[in-house]
Design a protein around this motif. Structure first.
Motif, mmCIF file in Angstrom:
data_model
loop_
_atom_site.group_PDB
_atom_site.id
_atom_site.type_symbol
_atom_site.label_atom_id
_atom_site.label_comp_id
_atom_site.label_asym_id
_atom_site.label_seq_id
_atom_site.Cartn_x
_atom_site.Cartn_y
_atom_site.Cartn_z
ATOM 1 N N GLY A 93 0.900 -1.117 -0.032
ATOM 2 C CA GLY A 93 -0.119 -0.062 0.005
ATOM 3 C C GLY A 93 0.945 1.352 0.042
ATOM 4 N N SER A 94 0.233 2.315 -0.170
ATOM 5 C CA SER A 94 0.898 3.676 0.330
ATOM 6 C C SER A 94 -0.207 4.667 0.317
ATOM 7 C CB SER A 94 1.618 4.009 -1.403
ATOM 8 O OG SER A 94 0.210 4.129 -2.432
ATOM 9 N N SER A 95 0.299 5.706 1.196
ATOM 10 C CA SER A 95 -0.478 6.842 1.361
ATOM 11 C C SER A 95 0.139 7.996 1.625
ATOM 12 C CB SER A 95 -1.238 6.477 2.924
ATOM 13 O OG SER A 95 -0.126 6.216 3.535
ATOM 14 N N GLY A 96 -0.771 9.153 1.859
ATOM 15 C CA GLY A 96 0.003 10.665 1.751
ATOM 16 C C GLY A 96 -1.284 11.402 2.272
ATOM 17 N N GLY A 97 -0.962 12.663 2.633
ATOM 18 C CA GLY A 97 -1.539 13.753 2.865
ATOM 19 C C GLY A 97 -1.164 14.995 3.395
ATOM 20 N N TYR A 98 -1.793 15.626 4.229
ATOM 21 C CA TYR A 98 -1.460 16.831 4.858
ATOM 22 C C TYR A 98 -2.088 16.677 6.310
ATOM 23 C CZ TYR A 98 -0.866 19.061 0.258
ATOM 24 O OH TYR A 98 -0.406 19.052 -0.940
ATOM 25 N N CYS A 99 -1.176 17.315 7.214
ATOM 26 C CA CYS A 99 -1.840 17.598 8.588
ATOM 27 C C CYS A 99 -1.569 18.858 9.054
ATOM 28 C CB CYS A 99 -0.783 16.696 9.483
ATOM 29 S SG CYS A 99 -1.004 14.977 9.116
ATOM 30 N N ILE A 100 -2.754 19.323 9.639
ATOM 31 C CA ILE A 100 -2.677 20.617 10.654
ATOM 32 C C ILE A 100 -2.442 20.246 12.035
ATOM 33 C CG2 ILE A 100 -3.924 22.898 11.014
ATOM 34 C CD1 ILE A 100 -4.927 20.777 8.185
ATOM 35 N N ILE A 101 -1.540 20.825 12.658
ATOM 36 C CA ILE A 101 -1.339 20.673 14.071
ATOM 37 C C ILE A 101 -1.676 21.796 14.838
ATOM 38 C CG2 ILE A 101 0.231 20.122 15.827
ATOM 39 C CD1 ILE A 101 2.060 18.784 13.296
ATOM 40 N N ARG A 102 -2.620 21.829 15.751
ATOM 41 C CA ARG A 102 -2.911 23.239 16.540
ATOM 42 C C ARG A 102 -2.791 22.952 17.854
ATOM 43 N NH1 ARG A 102 -8.455 25.918 14.530
ATOM 44 N NH2 ARG A 102 -6.974 26.255 12.844
ATOM 45 N N ASP A 103 -2.303 23.925 18.424
ATOM 46 C CA ASP A 103 -2.065 23.861 20.106
ATOM 47 C C ASP A 103 -3.289 24.733 20.738
ATOM 48 O OD1 ASP A 103 -1.441 26.657 20.094
ATOM 49 O OD2 ASP A 103 0.689 26.188 20.273
ATOM 50 N N ALA A 104 -3.314 24.691 21.905
ATOM 51 C CA ALA A 104 -4.571 25.148 22.744
ATOM 52 C C ALA A 104 -4.552 26.605 22.487
ATOM 53 C CB ALA A 104 -4.271 24.951 24.373
ATOM 54 N N ASN A 105 -3.598 27.489 22.224
ATOM 55 C CA ASN A 105 -3.618 28.868 21.863
ATOM 56 C C ASN A 105 -3.810 29.122 20.768
ATOM 57 O OD1 ASN A 105 -2.329 29.262 24.503
ATOM 58 N ND2 ASN A 105 -0.157 28.767 24.017
ATOM 59 N N GLY A 106 -4.035 28.318 19.769
ATOM 60 C CA GLY A 106 -4.524 28.475 18.280
ATOM 61 C C GLY A 106 -3.237 28.587 17.292
ATOM 62 N N ASP A 107 -1.876 28.302 17.956
ATOM 63 C CA ASP A 107 -1.074 28.449 16.681
ATOM 64 C C ASP A 107 -1.005 27.039 16.237
ATOM 65 O OD1 ASP A 107 -0.118 30.870 17.846
ATOM 66 O OD2 ASP A 107 0.885 30.269 19.501
ATOM 67 N N GLN A 108 -0.673 27.042 14.990
ATOM 68 C CA GLN A 108 -0.581 26.025 14.048
ATOM 69 C C GLN A 108 0.576 25.972 12.930
ATOM 70 O OE1 GLN A 108 -4.690 26.205 12.431
ATOM 71 N NE2 GLN A 108 -3.840 26.261 10.303
ATOM 72 N N ALA A 109 0.737 24.664 12.714
ATOM 73 C CA ALA A 109 1.947 24.121 11.764
ATOM 74 C C ALA A 109 1.347 23.048 10.907
ATOM 75 C CB ALA A 109 2.941 23.632 12.652
ATOM 76 N N THR A 110 1.509 23.247 9.570
ATOM 77 C CA THR A 110 0.892 22.505 8.339
ATOM 78 C C THR A 110 2.028 21.791 7.844
ATOM 79 O OG1 THR A 110 -0.727 24.119 7.951
ATOM 80 C CG2 THR A 110 -0.326 22.447 6.353
ATOM 81 N N LEU A 111 1.932 20.446 7.450
ATOM 82 C CA LEU A 111 2.892 19.597 6.986
ATOM 83 C C LEU A 111 2.121 18.672 5.964
ATOM 84 C CD1 LEU A 111 2.467 16.511 8.218
ATOM 85 C CD2 LEU A 111 3.283 17.396 10.189
ATOM 86 N N VAL A 112 3.019 18.257 4.940
ATOM 87 C CA VAL A 112 2.794 17.237 4.017
ATOM 88 C C VAL A 112 3.587 15.985 4.137
ATOM 89 C CG1 VAL A 112 4.361 17.961 2.487
ATOM 90 C CG2 VAL A 112 2.349 16.834 1.603
ATOM 91 N N TRP A 113 2.788 14.731 4.214
ATOM 92 C CA TRP A 113 3.377 13.569 4.628
ATOM 93 C C TRP A 113 3.242 12.457 3.450
ATOM 94 C CZ3 TRP A 113 0.289 9.033 4.900
ATOM 95 C CH2 TRP A 113 -0.964 9.431 5.253
#
Length: 166
Positions: A93-113
């Motif tokens: 199999g194979s897979s992929g996508g994006y992730c949005i990481i958000r902390d309790a303060n609302g700051d966020q980071a975006t990644l592709v995997w």
């Protein structure tokens, strides 16, 4: 003599700049979050041929940093729109996508995997940070992870986890 003196000044300046670069303190990679992300995958699976499924949906859960409270992304929410191409006939199999990481303060980071073609159920991949807001502004880097699916539910859902940078 004048050319020699000028050349010595240039060499001396280069040595000072080079020495400063070599003696500058090296900081550990500030974006290297070591821990695990427990997830629940919600989506739809379509059987494209007998035993071969294509899934689209979202993995969501929270990240636990091994260093605990106050560390990068600890207890942050994670949402990952994604796809899986799973061939249970071949075990690949194979897979992929994006992730949005958000902390309790609302700051966020975006990644592709992505996870390249390989064994179904437990496979290594990489993720690359694309952008960030607040304290994650300027986030960058590519890091390894291991994706593990524990259960594929009959309704197309799945549960599992991924370890980051272990």
């Amino acid at each position: 003599m004048r050319k020699l003196g000028s050349r010595m000044v240039k060499i001396g300046a280069a040595m000072v700049v080079g020495g400063m670069a070599l003696s500058a303190p090296v900081q550990a990679d500030q974006w290297n979050a070591v821990g695990w992300f427990g997830w629940f995958g919600v989506g739809k699976a379509m059987e494209v041929e007998k035993g071969h499924y294509y899934w689209t949906g979202e993995f969501s859960g929270s990240f636990q940093n091994d260093k605990g409270p106050g560390s990068l992304f600890h207890m942050s929410g994670v949402r990952c729109p994604a796809w899986n191409d799973l061939n249970f006939n071949t075990g690949k199999g194979s897979s992929g996508g994006y992730c949005i990481i958000r902390d309790a303060n609302g700051d966020q980071a975006t990644l592709v995997w992505s996870i390249p073609p390989g064994p179904v159920g437990k496979a290594p991949g990489t993720f690359t940070f694309l952008s960030g807001t607040g304290k994650y502004q300027g986030i960058s880097g590519t890091y390894p992870f291991l994706g593990v699916t524990e259960v594929n539910w009959a309704d197309g859902m799945a549960t599992g986890y991924s370890t980051w940078n272990r």
